[in-house]
Design a protein around this motif. Sequence first.
Motif, PDB file in Angstrom:
ATOM      1  N   ARG A 166     -21.062   7.713  20.879  1.00 25.55           N
ATOM      2  CA  ARG A 166     -21.569   6.595  20.094  1.00 25.55           C
ATOM      3  C   ARG A 166     -20.524   6.076  19.112  1.00 25.55           C
ATOM      4  O   ARG A 166     -20.405   4.866  18.898  1.00 25.55           O
ATOM      5  N   ASN A 181     -18.080   3.900  21.080  1.00 29.64           N
ATOM      6  CA  ASN A 181     -18.625   2.592  21.407  1.00 29.64           C
ATOM      7  C   ASN A 181     -18.710   1.693  20.183  1.00 29.64           C
ATOM      8  O   ASN A 181     -18.385   0.501  20.248  1.00 29.64           O
ATOM      9  N   HIS A 184     -22.092  -5.237  29.261  1.00 33.40           N
ATOM     10  CA  HIS A 184     -23.444  -4.708  29.150  1.00 33.40           C
ATOM     11  C   HIS A 184     -23.748  -4.484  27.675  1.00 33.40           C
ATOM     12  O   HIS A 184     -22.966  -3.832  26.978  1.00 33.40           O
ATOM     13  N   ILE A 239     -25.028  -2.927  24.277  1.00 35.61           N
ATOM     14  CA  ILE A 239     -25.365  -1.574  23.858  1.00 35.61           C
ATOM     15  C   ILE A 239     -26.242  -1.614  22.621  1.00 35.61           C
ATOM     16  O   ILE A 239     -26.274  -2.591  21.875  1.00 35.61           O
ATOM     17  N   SER A 280     -28.000   2.881  27.137  1.00 38.93           N
ATOM     18  CA  SER A 280     -27.097   1.730  27.119  1.00 38.93           C
ATOM     19  C   SER A 280     -25.633   2.145  27.158  1.00 38.93           C
ATOM     20  O   SER A 280     -24.757   1.316  27.362  1.00 38.93           O
ATOM     21  N   TYR A 281     -25.344   3.437  26.997  1.00 45.84           N
ATOM     22  CA  TYR A 281     -23.963   3.905  26.974  1.00 45.84           C
ATOM     23  C   TYR A 281     -23.467   4.335  28.351  1.00 45.84           C
ATOM     24  O   TYR A 281     -22.319   4.699  28.498  1.00 45.84           O
ATOM     25  N   TYR A 325     -23.154   2.508  31.063  1.00 46.76           N
ATOM     26  CA  TYR A 325     -22.669   1.435  31.921  1.00 46.76           C
ATOM     27  C   TYR A 325     -21.186   1.511  32.214  1.00 46.76           C
ATOM     28  O   TYR A 325     -20.760   1.377  33.357  1.00 46.76           O
ATOM     29  N   SER A 326     -20.363   1.737  31.194  1.00 46.44           N
ATOM     30  CA  SER A 326     -18.915   1.644  31.384  1.00 46.44           C
ATOM     31  C   SER A 326     -18.251   2.980  31.685  1.00 46.44           C
ATOM     32  O   SER A 326     -17.043   3.063  31.744  1.00 46.44           O
ATOM     33  N   ASN A 384     -19.165  -1.644  28.036  1.00 47.38           N
ATOM     34  CA  ASN A 384     -20.259  -1.738  27.067  1.00 47.38           C
ATOM     35  C   ASN A 384     -19.819  -2.670  25.947  1.00 47.38           C
ATOM     36  O   ASN A 384     -18.671  -2.615  25.506  1.00 47.38           O
ATOM     37  N   SER A 385     -20.738  -3.492  25.460  1.00 48.36           N
ATOM     38  CA  SER A 385     -20.311  -4.540  24.540  1.00 48.36           C
ATOM     39  C   SER A 385     -21.360  -4.826  23.479  1.00 48.36           C
ATOM     40  O   SER A 385     -22.565  -4.789  23.747  1.00 48.36           O
ATOM     41  N   THR A 386     -20.887  -5.096  22.280  1.00 48.66           N
ATOM     42  CA  THR A 386     -21.740  -5.639  21.223  1.00 48.66           C
ATOM     43  C   THR A 386     -21.322  -7.061  20.870  1.00 48.66           C
ATOM     44  O   THR A 386     -22.072  -7.795  20.241  1.00 48.66           O
TER      45      THR A 386
END
Length: 777
Positions: free
Chosen positions: A172, A175, A488, A490, A496-497, A499-500, A536-538
Amino acid sequence: MAEGVSIATGLNPLTDPVCLFIVQLLLIVVVSRLLGYLLNFVKQPPVISEVITGILLGPSVLSRSPAFGGNVFPAGTAITTLNVIANIGLIFFMFMIGLEVDASILKKNLKASMIISLSSIILPFAMGIGLAATLYQFMPFHKDSPTTPNFGLFCVFVGVAISITAFPVLARILNERNLMGSRVGVSSLAAASVDDVIAWILLAVVVSWGNNIKSGTDGVNLSALWTFLMLIGFLLFMGTVGRFGMDFIYKFFVKTEAQKHNMLVVILICTLVSAFFTQVIGVHSIFGAFVMGIITPRIDGFHIHVTERIEDFITIIMLPLYFTYSGLRTDLSSIDSGPAGGLTIFIIFIACLGKIGGATLASRFTKKSWRESLTIGFLMNTKGLVELIVLNIGLDIHVLDKTTFTMFVIMALVTTFMTTPIVHFIWTRWESKQNAIPMEQRVKGRFNILLYISNTRVGSALTNIAAAITPSDQEDKKKYRVRSLFLHPISDRPSSYFYSTSNNIKNLPTAKREAVEAIQADCEQVGLPFKPIFINSTDAAQDISSLAKKNQWPDIILLGYTRSETSNDGITSLSQSGSFGGEGQAFYGKVIVKVLQSCKSCVGVVVDKGLERFHRQHTILFGFSGEIYENDALTVVIKMARRNNIKVTVLATNPDKFFERINNNPKIEKENFTIVASNDPYREILEKSSNPDAEYWCVVVGVPREDATKQEKLINNTAVSLLLVHPSNTLLDPSLKSSSSYSNLNGLDYNKADDNYDTGSNIKCIDEEDPNGIPME
């Protein structure tokens, strides 16, 4: 409510077990969420807020009051019930941690991750034994512990506690700091995966040893040996029969969503059975749940499906109970002397020195830089929730007393809290500064294209445009590299973690996999190589820019225009308001605007109004008024015109000048161009493309980055698909002052460059297929 317990009768409702548990649960969830919201500003993981919640509610603060402690968290049955429910949540959480372990990461980085992991376990483990000897000599265990712990067991336990890395908390943090795809992120995550597995095996040995001593037999005797052998047998069974059996059941019996639900029931039952088995053989129940998570099928993203079904209840309700329970058992007042305080600081020092030192030296041994090695060392020093699980086990089997437990809890909080700010100071801030370093010159003739696939329809349009830009000849096509970026969103949800963690399409959830496969099929039909990148993206724009920068800036970034506020992948992509340059209002959305502001590359925005596949005979309409910002668009059009099935109608203010631009290129068939004189190419493009019966495949227009007026009129009024080409941005890199955008960007109010940069010579990377064109670096 239990009979006789009612506020109407004047009785205390907290004497009812259900009411008491509801009050405890409400306090824990609300307080931990509020603290989590505040600590999020300093990028701290939720486990910090949950433990602090327990400390606040426990004997260190609020429970010092007899009224609060005696009613809300009374000793005896009530706290035991809280513990049992919290441990059930912990079983399923450890199952979710097992789901997160990705074998593909280990395979790709096996050698380096094994060296880093073993070094970051062996060194701190050895230092932990020395620390244990010191603690054992100075700590008066007899005060609050029923028995003095066995010295050998205490040494091994402290060694395990010091050498652990919290894999889920680390994931976490990576990310949140946008480091998951970086060198330090991949290396530390792979090493932490190995670290986790080794640590749980060591812990299993410690627990079986401790339970054996607890049962009345001192030392490791035959019963402990039998426990260890049963554990080895369990691991062999789960790694062979269990793993292949689960894969077989899924492949042959799970065809529908209803059957997937039934498979979920089977998995959860097997999780409880595994937890029961490891508990009864003398190893903690969480170990069985962890192993079950590892062997759960990854086919069609089923492991993500499982996590999505249970994660909300576990992470929102059950998990805070466990870590708050850890805080409730932490009594800061037990550290009531100078030696105790000094030993606490000593524990923190030894934990940091062993873990950071071991991981740093091992990383350096694998030929990483000192900065990168030190960053990995601090990342591997993250303790967090896994450490707290271990400490609670130690307290349960009486290896730790309340004082030593409190000392180690403080160590876990300090080492986790320090990770994010130190990594930001050592690595993140330094990496951001590297964005100011001019990119290296690309090998002559190379042309890279990056596609941002926000949804399936946009992806289909982008692949057609990219295929039209690439040549049909296979030898020439080798000089082109086209990659498709899938982002994707997060959140705090663990699923959600996933994906990548791997670019394996088969491991994606069904809906996401089908979308990716649709784009792959489109690429195959148009002859475009499919190179997916999963991230993974915010922040979509930031991640596009980061990826582009890491790859020496693609020659062109293709983005899809859509009027929707949010793209299908859930990441906010477009906003119909906000300033963009000068006085104009942004017609583009947030992602496109931010990419234009932060990317040096040429940016192409595709507006799909029914774009057909380019295999048929097509005509492209292009306007050329001679402005310098149109040169990058001209380069794109010239590349498209090499294909025999594409004809180009050019509206030019100076046809002779345009003909001169293409006349010396031997790879272009001049017959593919129809050049028409026009006093106002832009106005004529609007007129011709607004006709619904126009037979143009696509309209290509070069537009300056700072002008939103042209693209707004084109998008609103044309009936034909558009490719709006924005030139490369010189202000983001003075070394690109040969770019066509240079003379048009001086008035922009964002990303301003120093007007006094060096105006020395610059080597141009001229496109060998368009020697007169302005290069797109």
